[in-house]
Scaffold this active site. Structure first.
Site, mmCIF file in Angstrom:
data_model
loop_
_atom_site.group_PDB
_atom_site.id
_atom_site.type_symbol
_atom_site.label_atom_id
_atom_site.label_comp_id
_atom_site.label_asym_id
_atom_site.label_seq_id
_atom_site.Cartn_x
_atom_site.Cartn_y
_atom_site.Cartn_z
ATOM 1 N N GLY A 50 -7.625 7.144 1.285
ATOM 2 C CA GLY A 50 -7.738 5.745 1.694
ATOM 3 C C GLY A 50 -7.573 5.487 3.180
ATOM 4 O O GLY A 50 -7.355 4.340 3.583
ATOM 5 N N LYS B 278 3.221 -8.265 -1.002
ATOM 6 C CA LYS B 278 1.959 -8.999 -0.808
ATOM 7 C C LYS B 278 1.882 -10.283 -1.642
ATOM 8 O O LYS B 278 1.355 -11.288 -1.178
ATOM 9 C CB LYS B 278 0.763 -8.101 -1.141
ATOM 10 C CG LYS B 278 0.528 -7.046 -0.076
ATOM 11 C CD LYS B 278 -0.634 -6.144 -0.414
ATOM 12 C CE LYS B 278 -0.703 -5.014 0.601
ATOM 13 N NZ LYS B 278 -1.755 -4.054 0.321
ATOM 14 N N ASP C 31 -7.728 -6.304 2.424
ATOM 15 C CA ASP C 31 -7.823 -5.014 1.718
ATOM 16 C C ASP C 31 -9.199 -4.812 1.080
ATOM 17 O O ASP C 31 -9.777 -3.731 1.152
ATOM 18 C CB ASP C 31 -6.757 -4.934 0.611
ATOM 19 C CG ASP C 31 -5.379 -4.598 1.158
ATOM 20 O OD1 ASP C 31 -5.292 -4.069 2.285
ATOM 21 O OD2 ASP C 31 -4.392 -4.874 0.460
HETATM 22 P P1 NDP Z 1 2.241 -1.838 -6.624
HETATM 23 O O1 NDP Z 1 3.638 -1.342 -6.675
HETATM 24 O O2 NDP Z 1 1.980 -3.309 -6.550
HETATM 25 O O3 NDP Z 1 1.447 -1.295 -7.934
HETATM 26 C C1 NDP Z 1 1.544 0.037 -8.320
HETATM 27 C C2 NDP Z 1 0.526 0.334 -9.394
HETATM 28 O O4 NDP Z 1 0.543 1.749 -9.647
HETATM 29 C C3 NDP Z 1 0.791 -0.349 -10.736
HETATM 30 O O5 NDP Z 1 -0.449 -0.668 -11.325
HETATM 31 C C4 NDP Z 1 1.521 0.750 -11.533
HETATM 32 O O6 NDP Z 1 1.375 0.627 -12.936
HETATM 33 C C5 NDP Z 1 0.779 1.969 -11.045
HETATM 34 N N1 NDP Z 1 1.531 3.225 -11.166
HETATM 35 C C6 NDP Z 1 2.630 3.589 -10.460
HETATM 36 N N2 NDP Z 1 3.002 4.844 -10.793
HETATM 37 C C7 NDP Z 1 2.123 5.271 -11.734
HETATM 38 C C8 NDP Z 1 1.988 6.483 -12.462
HETATM 39 N N3 NDP Z 1 2.846 7.509 -12.302
HETATM 40 N N4 NDP Z 1 0.957 6.599 -13.343
HETATM 41 C C9 NDP Z 1 0.094 5.573 -13.517
HETATM 42 N N5 NDP Z 1 0.177 4.393 -12.851
HETATM 43 C C10 NDP Z 1 1.185 4.245 -11.969
HETATM 44 O O7 NDP Z 1 1.570 -1.070 -5.396
HETATM 45 P P2 NDP Z 1 0.254 -1.506 -4.597
HETATM 46 O O8 NDP Z 1 -0.761 -1.936 -5.575
HETATM 47 O O9 NDP Z 1 0.606 -2.452 -3.493
HETATM 48 O O10 NDP Z 1 -0.179 -0.133 -3.894
HETATM 49 C C11 NDP Z 1 -0.745 0.941 -4.637
HETATM 50 C C12 NDP Z 1 -1.101 2.063 -3.678
HETATM 51 O O11 NDP Z 1 -2.185 1.724 -2.842
HETATM 52 C C13 NDP Z 1 0.058 2.431 -2.753
HETATM 53 O O12 NDP Z 1 0.238 3.824 -2.823
HETATM 54 C C14 NDP Z 1 -0.408 2.009 -1.378
HETATM 55 O O13 NDP Z 1 0.074 2.884 -0.387
HETATM 56 C C15 NDP Z 1 -1.920 2.110 -1.506
HETATM 57 N N6 NDP Z 1 -2.623 1.185 -0.600
HETATM 58 C C16 NDP Z 1 -3.457 1.690 0.358
HETATM 59 C C17 NDP Z 1 -4.157 0.844 1.188
HETATM 60 C C18 NDP Z 1 -5.079 1.418 2.218
HETATM 61 O O14 NDP Z 1 -5.486 0.681 3.123
HETATM 62 N N7 NDP Z 1 -5.459 2.660 2.112
HETATM 63 C C19 NDP Z 1 -4.035 -0.622 1.115
HETATM 64 C C20 NDP Z 1 -3.150 -1.051 0.050
HETATM 65 C C21 NDP Z 1 -2.462 -0.167 -0.753
HETATM 66 P P3 NDP Z 1 2.345 -0.337 -13.812
HETATM 67 O O15 NDP Z 1 1.805 -1.726 -13.642
HETATM 68 O O16 NDP Z 1 2.216 0.176 -15.185
HETATM 69 O O17 NDP Z 1 3.728 -0.175 -13.231
#
Ligand code: NDP
Length: 261
Positions: free
Chosen positions: A229, A66, A100
């Protein structure tokens, strides 16, 4: 053959977007085809160009592209500029939008009938970036962003008056809406919330859909209302569809069908 659209991401195999857009197209009599494209991690721009050159009209963009999509656009909407992330591309013009945030807000207000004031947003990745502006605009009086890597939460909060950042240990129980915008649920993990954050009177919303995540299980156990979601997915898809086709599909029948399935 209908006008071609697709979701590009990595991974994309389990996405429900093709089913949703096919339902929108049927309901609005639009001649549209929507497919899934898994782009190599170092090949997003080339994948977009190949699809465009082959006649593709528009793309949805998902993790992890994105932010790269935002940088690729020749023009973006105000909400995409604020988010610095794009989930919808109009390929004829190179325009990018981010649906979003409005998708989440529509799910909360229209489908879940939920009024919120004190919001805790978990995560600071592409999904979290996309929703902060919309949540504040929709009436969040207070919005705290917590993230495993706290510097990312701080950088995100600094872009929005009304938002602040915190690490997980520093959280106190004062929120009426807790949104899990981390991808932890995909690995069957939950963000490390201190006890008391999830409780009766709280809506716990996990952006991950189609599975019972440890976050949702913990929320139910603590007496909170829990929701995945799927509604956000359908609502953001409807906004993308409108941008591409100029027709606004009804979301409720599609959401009910997906929930029933
Ligand atoms: P990114 O990879 O950009 O970000 C992931 C985030 O999750 C980071 O903040 C990361 O923290 C955190 N994270 C990952 N694993 C862990 C863990 N075990 N414990 C705590 N924090 C964790 O992903 P996105 O932001 O693009 O997407 C996030 C989720 O949202 C996805 O699962 C996606 O499927 C969902 N989503 C759903 C949508 C919908 O329409 N329902 C729309 C968009 C997304 P750190 O920075 O420390 O690595």
């Amino acid at each position: 053959m209908g006008d071609r659209y697709a979701l590009v991401g990595n991974p994309v195999a389990h996405s429900k977007s093709p089913v949703i857009h096919a339902a929108f197209a049927r309901a609005t009599s639009q001649d549209v085809e929507y497919s899934l494209i898994e782009a190599p991690l170092d090949g997003f721009a080339a994948t977009v160009e190949r699809f465009r050159a082959g006649g593709g009209r528009g793309l949805n963009v998902t993790l992890p592209f994105k932010q790269e999509a935002f940088r690729l656009c020749s023009g973006v909407s105000a909400r995409a500029r604020i988010a610095q992330a794009v989930n919808t591309l109009v390929l004829e013009t190179g325009f990018g939008d981010n649906t979003d945030g409005i998708g989440l807000v529509h799910d909360l207000s229209r489908n879940l009938n939920y009024k919120f004031s004190n919001v805790l947003l978990l995560g600071a990745g592409g999904a979290a970036q996309g929703v902060v502006g919309a949540l504040l605009e929709a009436g969040a009086a207070r919005l705290v962003i917590a993230n495993r890597t706290v510097s990312k939460a701080q950088a995100l909060a600094a872009r929005f008056p009304g938002a602040s950042a915190c690490d997980y240990d520093g959280l106190e129980a004062q929120f009426d809406l807790v949104i899990n915008a981390t991808s932890a649920g995909l690995a069957d993990e939950a963000p490390p919330l201190p006890p008391g954050i999830l409780r009766s009177g709280v809506l716990a919303y996990d952006m991950v859909y189609g599975r019972e995540t440890p976050f949702l299980t913990a929320a139910r156990r603590a007496g909170a209302r829990a929701c995945d979601g799927l509604g956000m997915l359908v609502e953001q898809a409807a906004e993308s569809f409108f941008l591409w086709r100029g027709v606004r599909p009804q979301t409720r029948p599609v959401l009910e069908k997906l929930r029933g399935a």
